[in-house]
Structures are given as C-alpha cells and as structure tokens.
Design a protein around this motif. Structure first.
Motif: not given
Length: 310
Positions: A57-62
């Motif tokens: 699992v990866g995240e792209v934040l903001d």
C-alpha cells in the motif's frame, strides 16, 4: 508489463471497497496487487483499511493525483520495485481531469514499463440519481459540475451497489450510456465481491484509445473542491469499550448533525491492540455502515475521522 489502474469517482461511491475486492480477485488469479490511496490531508482511513487486505500500500498525500503526479509516479515505482504487477490507484473523490494529468503523462513517460488500464469512474446509483434530478431541474452548482466531469471523462463507468436498485437498474444503465456514450458501463456490487468483469477489463491486452480531454473550467473545479471541506481528526478512546459500537454511535451522531448538508463521506477507523473497526456514512441522516466490526471489546484505541462535507 505492469498494469496501472486509475480509478476515480465521487466521494462515497465505493472506490476503496471496489479496490479491496479487486485486490482479492487479482491475488486469487495469481497476481501481486498493490493499492495507492489519496487524499487532501494525511492520516487516511482508506490506507488502514487497504492494509487489512495487502501489505503493498502506498499513499499520495496533501493533494489529489492531478496536482501530485510526481508523487504518484514515485509511489508507483516503489510498489513495482517491491514486486507489484498490478497497481490499483484510487484518486480522492473530489478529483477529476485525470486523463490529462495522470493517464496521458503515465503513458508518455512510463509507457515502456507500465500499461495504463481504462480510466474507471465508480458511480453510486443513488448519488447519480440525486445529481441527475438536479440537472433536470436546471440546477448546476459547482459540485454537480465536478460530478458530471468525472462521469464524462471515464473510459469505464463502474456502476456500484446494484444490489440496491432492483428494477431500477435498466433505466440507470441507459441514462449513464446516454450521458457518456464513449464509456463501457459495468454494473457490479463491490460489497459482494463481484468485480470479476471489471478486473477482466483492466487486464485485457491491447492499448486503450486516447480520447480528447473533456473541457474543464478550473475555476468551477476549484470552487467545488473548496465547497467539499475536509477534516481529518484523531481521538484517543479509553477502554474497556466495543470498537464497533463506538464507531456506530460516533457516526450516527455525525449523520444527525449533518442534516441538510451534502455528505461526501464520513469515515472512521478505530485501531486497537485487539483489532481494527471501520465504519462510514455517505448520506446525511443515514444509518452508518460498519465495514469492519472489530473485536468485541478493547482496552483502548485510536480513532481517526476522515470527513468531507459540503
């Protein structure tokens, strides 16, 4: 060749549930799926939920994918380096213009290693009907404009929650086909796990035809984003308590308090040493759905709220 699956859709459409079901289906077929979550803030409920299905699992934040393309490419590269062969990427529910800002750049700059699957927009039938009534009445506020663009730019319209429709399915399929005649409309229920047809489309060999971009008024897009205010908030819960019951009560209170507003989504996870509970509400006044009941009792925990309400 790695398959990258771009998934959009309005808040509360069931994108995360769809991707979790798809990850299970892909794993059953011998693939190594990964999931990318995305939001305007940090501390994402969706990430916690995704990790109950896969460690990849990866995240792209903001910020949404359209303004965080470099972050998305970097996260995808890292997941592939760790062994993923299918990357399921869920854009935040207020994001659109993905063909111009994600699909085409990925094909241009990473086409030698990535095959980009058809851009898929997940549609909640009840939300779609509400917006369709608004359009028919001549109302076209900025949020409705954003929603219409998400529908119009899709290669695949994934009509989720068809178990709620009954005899209303056929006219809804026809209306979606009329609104975006270039898209394939796929009815399914993510909650029941019936995502095989979607997965087949995503994995099908051959290039996806590059269509012209849908015209987008970025001032209206920005206004819609601003109207869908977000709040990510953390609460420490002292025990002993029932995580599932606590989640239901908290969301029921929020649902009542949100009367008269547009609830994009209200999601809560309660993380305890004994397990994870997760619930959600997508309509003001509606009863909460408990997606993960969690343990019967816990000594204490950490609750995370992700709210998008206009």
């Amino acid at each position: 060749m790695i398959t990258f699956v771009p998934v959009s859709g309005f808040l509360g459409a069931g994108k995360t549930t769809t991707l979790l079901a798809a990850a299970r289906e892909l794993r059953a077929r011998g693939h190594r799926p990964a999931i990318v979550t995305n939001d305007q803030g940090r501390d994402l409920v969706d990430t916690r939920l995704a990790r109950t299905v896969t460690d990849a699992v990866g995240e792209v934040l903001d910020g949404c994918f359209c303004c965080r393309f470099t972050d998305l490419a970097d996260v995808t590269t890292a997941l592939v380096a760790d062994g993923a062969d299918v990357v399921l990427a869920e854009a935040v529910g207020s994001c659109t213009d993905l063909r111009a800002t994600v699909v085409r750049p990925l094909r241009e700059y990473h086409g030698d290693t990535l095959r980009v699957a058809p851009l898929t927009t997940v549609v909640d039938p009840l939300r779609y009907r509400a917006f369709a009534r608004s359009w028919a009445a001549g109302h076209d506020d900025d949020t409705a404009y954003l929603y219409a663009h998400q529908v119009a730019e899709a290669d695949v319209l994934a009509l989720n929650k068809v178990d709620l429709l009954g005899a209303g399915l056929t006219p809804l399929l026809s209306d979606l086909g009329r609104r975006n005649p270039s898209a394939r409309v796929v009815p399914y229920s993510a909650r029941s796990g019936s995502v095989g047809r979607l997965v087949d489309m995503w994995l099908a060999a051959g290039d996806v035809e590059d269509r012209a971009d849908e015209a987008l008024d970025y001032d209206r897009y920005a206004a819609a984003e601003a109207a869908l205010a977000w709040l990510n908030h953390e609460v420490t819960v002292s025990g002993p308590f029932s995580p599932g019951r606590w989640t239901r009560v908290a969301l029921a209170s929020l649902s009542r308090a949100a009367a008269g507003t547009l609830v994009g989504h209200a999601k809560v996870t309660v993380e305890t040493g004994e397990g994870l509970a997760k619930g959600s509400v997508t309509t003001a006044g509606a009863a909460p759905a408990l997606d993960l009941p969690g343990p019967l009792s816990a000594s204490g925990g950490r609750a995370v709220f992700n709210l998008r309400i206009a």
